[in-house]
Write a protein that holds these residues in place. Structure first.
Motif, PDB file in Angstrom:
ATOM      1  N   LEU A 224       0.799  -1.227   0.000  1.00 12.72           N
ATOM      2  CA  LEU A 224       0.000   0.000   0.000  1.00 12.72           C
ATOM      3  C   LEU A 224       0.833   1.279   0.000  1.00 12.72           C
ATOM      4  CD1 LEU A 224      -3.117  -0.672   2.289  1.00 12.72           C
ATOM      5  CD2 LEU A 224      -3.093  -0.029  -0.130  1.00 12.72           C
ATOM      6  N   ALA A 225       1.814   1.349   0.867  1.00 10.31           N
ATOM      7  CA  ALA A 225       2.633   2.562   0.966  1.00 10.31           C
ATOM      8  C   ALA A 225       3.974   2.402   0.250  1.00 10.31           C
ATOM      9  CB  ALA A 225       2.857   2.924   2.431  1.00 10.31           C
ATOM     10  N   ASN A 226       4.077   1.371  -0.563  1.00  6.39           N
ATOM     11  CA  ASN A 226       5.330   1.057  -1.243  1.00  6.39           C
ATOM     12  C   ASN A 226       5.342   1.724  -2.607  1.00  6.39           C
ATOM     13  OD1 ASN A 226       7.557  -0.068  -2.485  1.00  6.39           O
ATOM     14  ND2 ASN A 226       7.089  -2.176  -1.873  1.00  6.39           N
ATOM     15  N   ARG A 240     -13.497  -3.210 -13.009  1.00  6.89           N
ATOM     16  CA  ARG A 240     -13.468  -4.313 -13.978  1.00  6.89           C
ATOM     17  C   ARG A 240     -12.746  -5.529 -13.397  1.00  6.89           C
ATOM     18  NH1 ARG A 240      -9.476  -5.973 -17.275  1.00  6.89           N
ATOM     19  NH2 ARG A 240      -8.215  -4.125 -16.778  1.00  6.89           N
ATOM     20  N   LEU A 241     -11.600  -5.298 -12.778  1.00 12.40           N
ATOM     21  CA  LEU A 241     -10.817  -6.403 -12.203  1.00 12.40           C
ATOM     22  C   LEU A 241     -11.545  -7.035 -11.013  1.00 12.40           C
ATOM     23  CD1 LEU A 241      -7.337  -4.651 -12.407  1.00 12.40           C
ATOM     24  CD2 LEU A 241      -8.061  -6.624 -13.760  1.00 12.40           C
ATOM     25  N   GLN A 242     -12.155  -6.215 -10.182  1.00 17.06           N
ATOM     26  CA  GLN A 242     -12.919  -6.762  -9.057  1.00 17.06           C
ATOM     27  C   GLN A 242     -14.099  -7.588  -9.564  1.00 17.06           C
ATOM     28  OE1 GLN A 242     -12.111  -6.751  -5.914  1.00 17.06           O
ATOM     29  NE2 GLN A 242     -10.351  -5.368  -6.070  1.00 17.06           N
ATOM     30  N   GLY A 243     -14.664  -7.173 -10.692  1.00 23.82           N
ATOM     31  CA  GLY A 243     -15.744  -7.945 -11.300  1.00 23.82           C
ATOM     32  C   GLY A 243     -15.278  -9.307 -11.777  1.00 23.82           C
ATOM     33  N   TYR A 244     -14.052  -9.355 -12.332  1.00 27.11           N
ATOM     34  CA  TYR A 244     -13.488 -10.652 -12.741  1.00 27.11           C
ATOM     35  C   TYR A 244     -13.366 -11.588 -11.538  1.00 27.11           C
ATOM     36  CZ  TYR A 244     -12.002  -8.593 -17.244  1.00 27.11           C
ATOM     37  OH  TYR A 244     -11.960  -8.000 -18.488  1.00 27.11           O
ATOM     38  N   PHE A 265      -6.505  -3.348   2.367  1.00 31.42           N
ATOM     39  CA  PHE A 265      -6.786  -2.709   1.084  1.00 31.42           C
ATOM     40  C   PHE A 265      -8.213  -2.180   1.020  1.00 31.42           C
ATOM     41  CE2 PHE A 265      -2.931  -4.825  -0.048  1.00 31.42           C
ATOM     42  CZ  PHE A 265      -2.397  -4.098  -1.107  1.00 31.42           C
ATOM     43  N   ALA A 266      -9.126  -2.826   1.695  1.00 34.13           N
ATOM     44  CA  ALA A 266     -10.534  -2.430   1.623  1.00 34.13           C
ATOM     45  C   ALA A 266     -10.751  -1.014   2.153  1.00 34.13           C
ATOM     46  CB  ALA A 266     -11.386  -3.418   2.414  1.00 34.13           C
ATOM     47  N   SER A 267      -9.908  -0.591   3.096  1.00 36.49           N
ATOM     48  CA  SER A 267     -10.073   0.741   3.692  1.00 36.49           C
ATOM     49  C   SER A 267      -9.098   1.768   3.107  1.00 36.49           C
ATOM     50  CB  SER A 267      -9.863   0.661   5.212  1.00 36.49           C
ATOM     51  OG  SER A 267     -10.769  -0.250   5.800  1.00 36.49           O
ATOM     52  N   GLY A 270      -8.281   3.688  -2.448  1.00 36.03           N
ATOM     53  CA  GLY A 270      -7.465   3.892  -3.645  1.00 36.03           C
ATOM     54  C   GLY A 270      -7.669   2.739  -4.610  1.00 36.03           C
ATOM     55  N   ASN A 271      -6.881   2.733  -5.650  1.00 38.42           N
ATOM     56  CA  ASN A 271      -7.025   1.714  -6.684  1.00 38.42           C
ATOM     57  C   ASN A 271      -5.898   0.679  -6.679  1.00 38.42           C
ATOM     58  OD1 ASN A 271      -9.421   2.818  -7.724  1.00 38.42           O
ATOM     59  ND2 ASN A 271      -8.265   4.313  -8.940  1.00 38.42           N
ATOM     60  N   LYS A 272      -5.098   0.661  -5.609  1.00 40.03           N
ATOM     61  CA  LYS A 272      -4.082  -0.388  -5.520  1.00 40.03           C
ATOM     62  C   LYS A 272      -4.749  -1.723  -5.218  1.00 40.03           C
ATOM     63  CE  LYS A 272       0.519   1.404  -4.532  1.00 40.03           C
ATOM     64  NZ  LYS A 272       1.682   1.359  -3.624  1.00 40.03           N
ATOM     65  N   MET A 273      -4.215  -2.780  -5.840  1.00 38.39           N
ATOM     66  CA  MET A 273      -4.726  -4.133  -5.600  1.00 38.39           C
ATOM     67  C   MET A 273      -3.555  -5.063  -5.340  1.00 38.39           C
ATOM     68  SD  MET A 273      -7.594  -4.716  -8.595  1.00 38.39           S
ATOM     69  CE  MET A 273      -7.722  -6.473  -8.191  1.00 38.39           C
TER      70      MET A 273
END
Length: 417
Positions: A224-226, A240-244, A265-267, A270-273
């Motif tokens: 996340l902070a990297n 789109r990726l979360q839908g996959y 990541f849920a909180s 942002g859009n990092k996955m």
């Protein structure tokens, strides 16, 4: 990441230009060809002359917004062409920088940049270029080709697709895992050549998954902070990726989130996955139907290498194909029995880094290629030139009417087996 941008976007641009600058004079010399016998014996000459095609249109994507302009530009300029460039509207600041910088170094009739959104791109693609190169999604590539067809514009299309990564039984799983992790996590998987899915022997699946997880942890102990690890480009692609993933879960897949520091990541807002490994996949799932272009890695299993090869051949020909293993005979079998735009053995993506190798797709993953001398030829017109000697060759050969003995003799000689 500044370092990753320099390595994957800026450095390839500089390398391509330096390579072209060093070699373009020798590329441009043309080629002597052998005249048909016996014309060469009496002074006839044949050669190929390389000429600029004229104005080349360049439509670039957002994932490498500098390199996907400047790498093909090396071949375009080396061949003596002019260029019109349409950068991606998703990287507005890079597009504006091109529009600001290019006029400082090029006259407008040498290289011109056009910014704007979908309407500008659509109008741009309909222009009567002498050649056009597009890098992007296969779905958009179809529209580009239709637009080009109205003006009979030849096109080079670099489209991507689902690049398979085949793990042979002889592969070092730890080493392969780290190299796959590097290729898949680079730019958060937003690379046309990213390993799209793994194929591994069923009894080695768990070991290979552990190898990928260890590779991610070594390369990116936090996410996340990297600053070394980038974000998905925007909310639309994140969704789109979360839908996959949701589709795969609903259809029975197992999702393995690779999150070395157990970050929330849920909180993150942002859009990092994190990388998600997807097991028990099948062709009904969107992750096996669409190019992923993000940090999702499906894993398929095989019982024999023939089964893996047959699966690859039953689907669209990919832009890249990767094989890991120490069995050279098996590697040769995979390469000889499959077709892809390019291939890397015991790594991923790196065939694209070879400036002296052609880069491009085949079938749905694209057409045409560039890089090095191959790019110079793509953006050149190969003009055939025949120089007739002073003798009446047609008459001597019997090619002129009234036809007679010389004609019969020539035909008898040329038509016999």
């Amino acid at each position: 990441s500044t370092e990753q941008t320099l390595m994957t976007d800026i450095m390839p641009s500089v390398s391509a230009m330096k390579h072209a600058k060093k070699h373009f004079e020798s590329w441009a010399k043309g080629e002597r060809r052998k005249p048909t016998f016996p014309l060469g014996l009496i002074g006839a000459k044949a050669e190929v002359i390389y000429q600029p095609k004229g104005v080349v249109g360049v439509i670039a994507p957002w994932n490498f917004p500098v390199g996907m302009v400047m790498v093909p530009m090396a071949g375009i300029l080396a061949a003596g062409n002019r260029a019109m460039v349409k950068p991606s509207e998703y990287t507005e600041r890079v597009a504006d920088l091109f529009a600001e910088a290019v006029p400082k170094y090029f006259a407008e009739e040498e290289m011109a940049v056009f910014t704007g959104g979908v309407e500008a791109a659509t109008a741009f693609s309909k222009l009567a270029f002498d050649h056009m190169i597009f890098t992007g999604a296969t779905s958009v590539g179809r529209h580009i080709m239709r637009a080009a067809a109205d003006n009979l514009v030849p096109v080079t299309l670099e489209l991507g697709g689902k690049s398979p990564t085949i793990i042979g039984r002889s592969a070092d799983k730890a080493k392969a895992g780290q190299r796959v992790a590097l290729g898949k996590m680079m730019n958060a998987g937003q690379i046309c050549l990213a390993p799209d899915y793994l194929m591994v022997a069923k009894d080695q699946e768990a070991e290979m998954i552990e190898g990928v997880k260890a590779g991610v942890a070594n390369l990116y102990p936090t996410l996340l902070a990297n600053d070394d690890y980038t974000s998905v480009v925007n909310g639309r692609n994140y969704d789109r990726l979360q839908g996959y993933l949701a589709d795969a879960r609903e259809k029975g897949a197992e999702l393995i989130e690779v999150n070395p520091a157990n970050e929330d990541f849920a909180s993150s807002n942002g859009n990092k996955m994190p990388l998600t490994i997807v097991r028990n996949v099948n062709d009904s799932m969107k992750v096996m139907q669409e190019e992923i272009f993000g940090p999702i890695l499906p894993v398929m299993t095989y019982s024999s290498m023939d089964e893996a090869i047959d699966y690859v051949n039953a689907h669209d020909r990919p832009l890249g194909l990767y094989y890991f293993g120490s069995d050279n005979a098996e590697a040769d079998r995979v390469l000889s029995r499959t077709i892809s735009g390019g291939a890397t053995v015991n790594d991923v993506i790196f065939h694209n880094a070879m400036e002296d190798l052609p880069f491009g797709g085949v079938g749905p993953s694209g057409m045409g290629n560039y890089h090095g001398q191959d790019g110079f030829k793509t953006f050149s017109h190969m003009r055939a030139v025949y120089r007739q000697p002073g003798l009446d060759v047609a008459g001597l050969a019997g090619f002129k009417p009234p036809y007679g003995k010389a004609t019969a003799k020539t035909l008898a000689k040329e038509l016999r087996k």
